[in-house]
Design an enzyme around this catalytic site. Structure first.
Site, PDB file in Angstrom:
ATOM      1  CG  HIS A  16      -2.261   1.233   1.149  1.00 21.13           C
ATOM      2  ND1 HIS A  16      -3.107   1.069   1.615  1.00 21.13           N
ATOM      3  CD2 HIS A  16      -1.704   2.404   0.961  1.00 21.13           C
ATOM      4  CE1 HIS A  16      -4.512   2.278   1.002  1.00 21.13           C
ATOM      5  NE2 HIS A  16      -3.652   3.105   1.125  1.00 21.13           N
ATOM      6  CG  HIS A 202      -7.610   4.222   0.201  1.00 27.12           C
ATOM      7  ND1 HIS A 202      -7.029   3.935  -1.154  1.00 27.12           N
ATOM      8  CD2 HIS A 202      -7.089   4.680   0.866  1.00 27.12           C
ATOM      9  CE1 HIS A 202      -6.035   3.453  -0.736  1.00 27.12           C
ATOM     10  NE2 HIS A 202      -5.402   5.013   0.270  1.00 27.12           N
ATOM     11  CD  GLU A 205      -6.391   7.170   5.431  1.00 28.03           C
ATOM     12  OE1 GLU A 205      -7.401   7.114   4.186  1.00 28.03           O
ATOM     13  OE2 GLU A 205      -5.523   7.601   5.064  1.00 28.03           O
ATOM     14  CG  ASP A 284       0.612   9.003   0.538  1.00 25.39           C
ATOM     15  OD1 ASP A 284       0.441   9.083  -0.389  1.00 25.39           O
ATOM     16  OD2 ASP A 284      -0.730   8.820   1.509  1.00 25.39           O
TER      17      ASP A 284
HETATM   18  N1  ADE Z   1      -3.984   9.744  -1.302  1.00 26.14           N
HETATM   19  C1  ADE Z   1      -2.801   8.960  -0.945  1.00 26.14           C
HETATM   20  N2  ADE Z   1      -2.509   8.935   0.589  1.00 26.14           N
HETATM   21  C2  ADE Z   1      -3.810   8.948   1.054  1.00 26.14           C
HETATM   22  C3  ADE Z   1      -4.760   8.186   1.916  1.00 26.14           C
HETATM   23  N3  ADE Z   1      -3.617   8.266   2.885  1.00 26.14           N
HETATM   24  N4  ADE Z   1      -5.874   7.832   2.133  1.00 26.14           N
HETATM   25  C4  ADE Z   1      -6.317   8.152   0.939  1.00 26.14           C
HETATM   26  N5  ADE Z   1      -5.996   8.634  -0.085  1.00 26.14           N
HETATM   27  C5  ADE Z   1      -4.545   9.027  -0.141  1.00 26.14           C
HETATM   28 ZN    ZN Z   2      -3.704   5.329   1.243  1.00 24.06          ZN
END
Ligand code: ADE
Ligand code: ZN
Length: 340
Positions: A16, A202, A205, A284
């Site tokens: 991921h 996603h 979250e 990220d």
């Molecule tokens: N795009 C990049 N990182 C993300 C994240 N953590 N959640 C949702 N979209 C994303």
């Molecule tokens: Zn993500």
């Protein structure tokens, strides 16, 4: 205790990770300078060594502010070689940490921001991968991803370009972005149109358990970006276990974006002990000051994962990767060959 070279050699998998989220501040400055672009003044802190975004507020507002910074970092890129360079750079760094397989979320919308069409963007990414693979043997596949807050029409366009240009490295379709924008059902047409067997979205979250249920039932995914907030719903946990759901867990991301305040409250260990097929991701890494090596180390140091359990996470990831059977077999062999 695992440390040093023995930890580095443990085979790791990043299932991921968003490609533009791997651009380091240093790389962003280098690319901006060669493209004669001035990065957005809010993008970096005063040292110029860290990305920043406004981090007050709840998880949802944090995510929205972060997503704006993500787009700002992307916008320093202008050319094909920019995509090749960031791909190579991340794969090279990941391989040095013992990572054997990476699955990148890629976005035709972000490619378009850079001025590349989907085909050009894939070609550029494939070049970066070939270079890294020659050096280290690292494997990579791509998940063509729609961005939820860009809306259902844009998502359908992403699905259409994905279906219209088949590339062997593109093996999955996904959805990222603001989990509270639009409804999951709005994106069903895009998921149905992509023509790819691999699917992930996603969910769970920045929004609660209900998005996880919806992503599963409406988009027909079994792999979930994050899914951590499923822990709030006992029945959902049972359902997810019974379908062998795969939560793509990114601890540093969840803490940086204030989904959880600290390691103690994060459900990684509880997910694993409950029997969910957990995998790890760096999400990220340049924004959250992490790497896939660090995510494995955090699992070890703060969640008590033993070497055997860390290898299980890697095995889970390879078993659930959107990759053909021949490469899956080679990757499983690499994990099996790891000497304790
Ligand atoms: N795009 C990049 N990182 C993300 C994240 N953590 N959640 C949702 N979209 C994303
Ligand atoms: Zn993500």
């Amino acid at each position: 205790m695992l440390f040093g070279d023995s930890f580095r050699k443990l085979p790791k998998v990043d299932l991921h990770v968003h490609l533009e989220g791997t651009i380091t501040p240093e790389m962003a400055k280098k690319i901006a300078s060669r493209n004669n672009v001035i990065p957005s003044p809010q993008l970096m802190d005063s040292s110029g060594e860290h990305f920043r975004w406004s981090s007050d507020g709840d998880a949802r507002h944090n995510l929205i502010a972060f997503l704006k910074a993500y787009d700002d970092a992307t916008s320093v890129m202008k050319r094909r070689e920019d995509y090749s360079d960031i791909t190579y750079d991340y794969l090279h760094r990941a391989a040095q940490e013992g990572c054997v397989y990476v699955e990148f979320f890629i976005s035709a919308d972000h490619g378009a921001m850079v001025g590349l069409d989907y085909k050009e963007m894939i070609g550029a990414i494939a070049d970066g991968y070939e270079k890294a693979k020659k050096e280290s043997g690292i494997e990579m596949r791509l998940i063509s991803t729609c961005v939820r807050h860009y809306g259902p029409e844009a998502a359908l366009k992403v699905a259409d370009v994905t279906r219209g240009y088949h590339h062997p490295l593109v093996t999955g379709f996904g959805m990222a972005g603001d989990e509270n924008a639009h409804t999951i059902a709005d994106f069903r047409p895009a998921f149905m149109a992509s023509g790819l067997a691999g699917r992930t979205a996603h969910a769970g979250e920045a929004s609660g358990p209900e998005t996880v249920r919806q992503a599963r039932d409406i988009l027909q995914v079994r792999r979930f970006g994050h899914m951590v907030r499923a822990i709030e719903d006992v029945k959902l946990m049972e359902e997810q276990k019974s379908i062998l759901a795969v939560p793509e867990v990114c601890v540093s991301s969840n803490i940086a974006l204030k989904v959880y305040p600290d390691y103690k409250s994060h459900p990684l260990r509880r997910f694993f002990d409950y029997g969910l097929k957990v995998v790890l991701g760096s999400d990220d890494p340049s924004f959250f000051n992490t790497s896939i090596g660090r995510e494995y180390k955090i699992a070890h140091d703060h969640f008590g994962f033993t070497e055997t359990e860390l290898l299980q996470l890697s095995r889970n990831a390879v078993e659930e990767a959107f990759v053909g059977e021949a490469v899956r077999g080679q990757l499983l062999d690499k994990i099996a060959a790891h000497k304790h």
